[in-house]
Design a protein around this motif. Structure first.
Motif, mmCIF file in Angstrom:
data_model
loop_
_atom_site.group_PDB
_atom_site.id
_atom_site.type_symbol
_atom_site.label_atom_id
_atom_site.label_comp_id
_atom_site.label_asym_id
_atom_site.label_seq_id
_atom_site.Cartn_x
_atom_site.Cartn_y
_atom_site.Cartn_z
ATOM 1 N N GLY A 94 -134.569 -13.152 -61.038
ATOM 2 C CA GLY A 94 -134.309 -12.430 -59.804
ATOM 3 C C GLY A 94 -134.860 -11.028 -59.825
ATOM 4 N N PHE A 95 -134.224 -10.149 -59.044
ATOM 5 C CA PHE A 95 -134.723 -8.791 -58.851
ATOM 6 C C PHE A 95 -133.624 -7.770 -59.127
ATOM 7 C CE2 PHE A 95 -137.109 -11.688 -56.229
ATOM 8 C CZ PHE A 95 -138.423 -11.300 -56.464
ATOM 9 N N ILE A 96 -134.017 -6.642 -59.691
ATOM 10 C CA ILE A 96 -133.096 -5.540 -59.934
ATOM 11 C C ILE A 96 -133.038 -4.706 -58.665
ATOM 12 C CG2 ILE A 96 -132.599 -3.505 -61.346
ATOM 13 C CD1 ILE A 96 -132.527 -6.198 -62.884
ATOM 14 N N GLN A 97 -131.839 -4.435 -58.171
ATOM 15 C CA GLN A 97 -131.698 -3.651 -56.954
ATOM 16 C C GLN A 97 -131.211 -2.234 -57.221
ATOM 17 O OE1 GLN A 97 -128.555 -4.576 -54.053
ATOM 18 N NE2 GLN A 97 -130.161 -4.530 -52.491
ATOM 19 N N PHE A 98 -130.427 -2.047 -58.281
ATOM 20 C CA PHE A 98 -129.818 -0.749 -58.550
ATOM 21 C C PHE A 98 -129.498 -0.645 -60.036
ATOM 22 C CE2 PHE A 98 -125.891 1.760 -59.009
ATOM 23 C CZ PHE A 98 -126.289 2.961 -58.432
ATOM 24 N N VAL A 99 -129.712 0.553 -60.604
ATOM 25 C CA VAL A 99 -129.367 0.793 -62.010
ATOM 26 C C VAL A 99 -128.634 2.123 -62.103
ATOM 27 C CG1 VAL A 99 -130.233 1.148 -64.352
ATOM 28 C CG2 VAL A 99 -131.405 -0.454 -62.841
ATOM 29 N N ASP A 100 -127.487 2.121 -62.764
ATOM 30 C CA ASP A 100 -126.713 3.330 -63.013
ATOM 31 C C ASP A 100 -126.417 3.396 -64.506
ATOM 32 O OD1 ASP A 100 -124.975 5.454 -63.190
ATOM 33 O OD2 ASP A 100 -123.454 4.602 -61.859
ATOM 34 N N ILE A 140 -130.134 -9.245 -57.982
ATOM 35 C CA ILE A 140 -130.126 -10.264 -56.932
ATOM 36 C C ILE A 140 -130.783 -11.515 -57.500
ATOM 37 C CG2 ILE A 140 -130.902 -10.900 -54.621
ATOM 38 C CD1 ILE A 140 -130.913 -7.918 -53.954
ATOM 39 N N ASP A 141 -129.996 -12.578 -57.639
ATOM 40 C CA ASP A 141 -130.552 -13.793 -58.243
ATOM 41 C C ASP A 141 -131.476 -14.508 -57.258
ATOM 42 O OD1 ASP A 141 -129.267 -16.268 -57.036
ATOM 43 O OD2 ASP A 141 -127.469 -15.155 -57.604
ATOM 44 N N GLU A 142 -132.479 -15.140 -57.823
ATOM 45 C CA GLU A 142 -133.517 -15.776 -57.028
ATOM 46 C C GLU A 142 -133.022 -17.050 -56.338
ATOM 47 O OE1 GLU A 142 -138.159 -16.591 -57.738
ATOM 48 O OE2 GLU A 142 -136.837 -17.591 -59.160
ATOM 49 N N LYS A 171 -140.550 -6.052 -59.180
ATOM 50 C CA LYS A 171 -141.064 -7.232 -59.878
ATOM 51 C C LYS A 171 -139.902 -8.144 -60.257
ATOM 52 C CE LYS A 171 -145.100 -5.233 -62.148
ATOM 53 N NZ LYS A 171 -145.676 -4.898 -63.467
ATOM 54 N N LYS A 172 -140.170 -9.438 -60.235
ATOM 55 C CA LYS A 172 -139.168 -10.430 -60.632
ATOM 56 C C LYS A 172 -138.996 -10.405 -62.151
ATOM 57 C CE LYS A 172 -140.046 -14.434 -58.983
ATOM 58 N NZ LYS A 172 -140.428 -15.839 -58.775
ATOM 59 N N VAL A 173 -137.753 -10.565 -62.609
ATOM 60 C CA VAL A 173 -137.468 -10.556 -64.045
ATOM 61 C C VAL A 173 -136.644 -11.770 -64.462
ATOM 62 C CG1 VAL A 173 -137.532 -8.043 -64.303
ATOM 63 C CG2 VAL A 173 -135.371 -9.152 -63.724
ATOM 64 N N TYR A 174 -136.775 -12.105 -65.749
ATOM 65 C CA TYR A 174 -135.834 -13.009 -66.411
ATOM 66 C C TYR A 174 -134.782 -12.096 -67.015
ATOM 67 C CZ TYR A 174 -139.350 -16.749 -66.288
ATOM 68 O OH TYR A 174 -140.257 -17.686 -65.892
ATOM 69 N N LEU A 175 -133.551 -12.334 -66.693
ATOM 70 C CA LEU A 175 -132.453 -11.491 -67.150
ATOM 71 C C LEU A 175 -131.515 -12.348 -67.989
ATOM 72 C CD1 LEU A 175 -131.036 -8.622 -66.342
ATOM 73 C CD2 LEU A 175 -129.561 -10.139 -65.056
ATOM 74 N N THR A 176 -131.331 -11.979 -69.251
ATOM 75 C CA THR A 176 -130.414 -12.707 -70.122
ATOM 76 C C THR A 176 -129.209 -11.809 -70.380
ATOM 77 O OG1 THR A 176 -132.275 -13.837 -71.172
ATOM 78 C CG2 THR A 176 -130.155 -13.927 -72.311
ATOM 79 N N LEU A 207 -135.900 -2.392 -66.984
ATOM 80 C CA LEU A 207 -135.060 -2.339 -65.782
ATOM 81 C C LEU A 207 -135.591 -1.319 -64.782
ATOM 82 C CD1 LEU A 207 -131.392 -2.454 -67.112
ATOM 83 C CD2 LEU A 207 -132.530 -4.180 -65.720
ATOM 84 N N ILE A 208 -135.938 -0.144 -65.275
ATOM 85 C CA ILE A 208 -136.439 0.912 -64.391
ATOM 86 C C ILE A 208 -137.758 0.495 -63.746
ATOM 87 C CG2 ILE A 208 -137.350 3.273 -64.353
ATOM 88 C CD1 ILE A 208 -135.171 3.871 -66.519
ATOM 89 N N GLU A 209 -138.664 -0.077 -64.536
ATOM 90 C CA GLU A 209 -139.941 -0.526 -63.982
ATOM 91 C C GLU A 209 -139.725 -1.642 -62.952
ATOM 92 O OE1 GLU A 209 -144.212 -2.504 -65.279
ATOM 93 O OE2 GLU A 209 -142.956 -1.605 -66.834
ATOM 94 N N ALA A 210 -138.836 -2.577 -63.243
ATOM 95 C CA ALA A 210 -138.556 -3.679 -62.317
ATOM 96 C C ALA A 210 -137.968 -3.148 -61.013
ATOM 97 C CB ALA A 210 -137.604 -4.682 -62.963
ATOM 98 N N LEU A 211 -137.130 -2.142 -61.117
ATOM 99 C CA LEU A 211 -136.518 -1.530 -59.935
ATOM 100 C C LEU A 211 -137.576 -0.832 -59.089
ATOM 101 C CD1 LEU A 211 -133.957 -0.712 -58.354
ATOM 102 C CD2 LEU A 211 -133.818 1.285 -59.855
#
Length: 85
Positions: free
Chosen positions: A49-55, A64-66, A32-37, A24-28
């Motif tokens: 899609g893409f990770i925009q924010f992680v808390d 954000i879905d593609e 980079k686009k990720v497959y998120l399950t 998640l941190i690297e994608a943020l």
């Protein structure tokens, strides 16, 4: 019939949770686009899609879905897997 298709949320190991966090941190950072399950209402759902924010402390992230380019706020505890496309 839908109840029969429901599954229990998988229990992740500490190692799996750490790997998800690192991805998640690297994608943020790299956008980079990720497959998120993730687990939702008895089902495992995979989106791209893409990770925009992680808390991590607040147990949430924004994805954000593609397909529809919509922001989705989710709990980190709902994540099952995150992989780069």
């Amino acid at each position: 019939m839908n109840k029969q298709l429901e599954v229990h949320q998988p229990v992740l190991t500490e190692e799996q949770m750490e790997q998800i966090n690192l991805t998640l941190i690297e994608a943020l950072q790299t956008n980079k686009k990720v497959y998120l399950t993730h687990y939702k209402r008895g089902r495992c759902i995979t989106e791209t899609g893409f990770i925009q924010f992680v808390d991590s402390l607040g147990n949430l992230f924004i994805f954000i879905d593609e397909v529809f380019e919509l922001k989705n706020k989710m709990r980190l505890s709902e994540l099952i897997d995150v992989r780069f496309t």
